[in-house]
Write an enzyme that holds these catalytic residues in place. Structure first.
Site, mmCIF file in Angstrom:
data_model
loop_
_atom_site.group_PDB
_atom_site.id
_atom_site.type_symbol
_atom_site.label_atom_id
_atom_site.label_comp_id
_atom_site.label_asym_id
_atom_site.label_seq_id
_atom_site.Cartn_x
_atom_site.Cartn_y
_atom_site.Cartn_z
ATOM 1 N N ASN A 182 0.839 -1.197 0.000
ATOM 2 C CA ASN A 182 0.000 0.000 0.000
ATOM 3 C C ASN A 182 0.875 1.248 0.000
ATOM 4 O O ASN A 182 1.965 1.276 0.594
ATOM 5 C CB ASN A 182 -1.035 0.008 1.128
ATOM 6 C CG ASN A 182 -0.493 -0.300 2.507
ATOM 7 O OD1 ASN A 182 0.516 -0.957 2.659
ATOM 8 N ND2 ASN A 182 -1.191 0.173 3.533
ATOM 9 N N GLU A 211 -3.020 -4.624 -3.096
ATOM 10 C CA GLU A 211 -3.519 -5.517 -4.150
ATOM 11 C C GLU A 211 -3.573 -4.793 -5.490
ATOM 12 O O GLU A 211 -3.176 -5.330 -6.528
ATOM 13 C CB GLU A 211 -4.931 -6.013 -3.806
ATOM 14 C CG GLU A 211 -5.014 -6.781 -2.499
ATOM 15 C CD GLU A 211 -5.305 -5.890 -1.291
ATOM 16 O OE1 GLU A 211 -4.796 -4.748 -1.243
ATOM 17 O OE2 GLU A 211 -6.033 -6.351 -0.391
HETATM 18 N N1 THU Z 1 -5.311 -1.430 2.517
HETATM 19 C C1 THU Z 1 -4.759 -2.246 1.563
HETATM 20 O O1 THU Z 1 -3.629 -2.029 1.124
HETATM 21 N N2 THU Z 1 -5.496 -3.289 1.124
HETATM 22 C C2 THU Z 1 -6.738 -3.605 1.583
HETATM 23 O O2 THU Z 1 -7.382 -4.466 1.015
HETATM 24 C C3 THU Z 1 -7.278 -2.912 2.753
HETATM 25 C C4 THU Z 1 -6.634 -1.609 3.065
HETATM 26 C C5 THU Z 1 -4.514 -0.288 2.998
HETATM 27 C C6 THU Z 1 -5.016 1.057 2.569
HETATM 28 C C7 THU Z 1 -4.446 1.959 3.646
HETATM 29 O O3 THU Z 1 -3.131 2.324 3.277
HETATM 30 C C8 THU Z 1 -4.387 1.068 4.883
HETATM 31 O O4 THU Z 1 -4.499 -0.271 4.415
HETATM 32 C C9 THU Z 1 -5.476 1.344 5.902
HETATM 33 O O5 THU Z 1 -6.731 1.297 5.315
#
Ligand code: THU
Length: 137
Positions: free
Chosen positions: A42, A55
């Protein structure tokens, strides 16, 4: 490619998470049908909205390199600085991106560790999917 190896790749991808705002680190490892792996983490933003999930980072890296055929994705996530404490499921937006490029039997692995892995099909976590053919109904 066994499940454990793909989750290990996701755990390594998680180390790269750029998360100054949430402190929640997510890693993904996307497996193509011909055996290549694209990692994603992320990537957050001070304006919040532009934040990209792990993802989608993996999918957009792969698709931008010409990949279109995918077999599986492994996902791990949790507060930074320690191993995942729980299973981390993909958000709705990421599920929809999976549906754009993957069929119902695409494998979604959710890892808590290399030894604790849940295996789902995309159709289990995104039923009643909206895809391109639905535009013509
Ligand atoms: N996040 C992801 O990377 N994938 C997910 O499926 C759920 C949420 C990240 C986005 C943000 O940077 C952090 O998790 C908190 O929501």
């Amino acid at each position: 490619m066994d499940n454990k190896t793909l989750v290990k790749e996701a755990l390594e991808a998680r180390e790269m998470a750029y998360i100054p705002y949430s402190g929640f680190a997510v890693g993904a490892a996307l497996l193509t049908k011909d055996g290549k792996i694209y990692r994603g983490c992320n990537i957050e933003n001070a304006a919040f909205g532009p934040t990209n999930c792990a993802e989608r980072t993996a999918f957009f890296k792969a698709v931008s390199e010409g990949e279109r055929e995918f077999a599986a994705i492994a996902i791990v996530g949790g507060p930074k600085g320690k191993p995942p404490v729980d299973f981390c499921y993909p958000c709705g937006v990421c599920r929809q991106v999976m549906a754009e490029f993957c069929s119902d039997d695409f494998i979604v692995l959710i890892g808590k560790s290399e030894d604790e892995i849940r295996e789902h099909k995309l159709s289990d976590i995104l039923p009643f999917t909206f895809r391109e053919p639905d535009l013509h109904k």
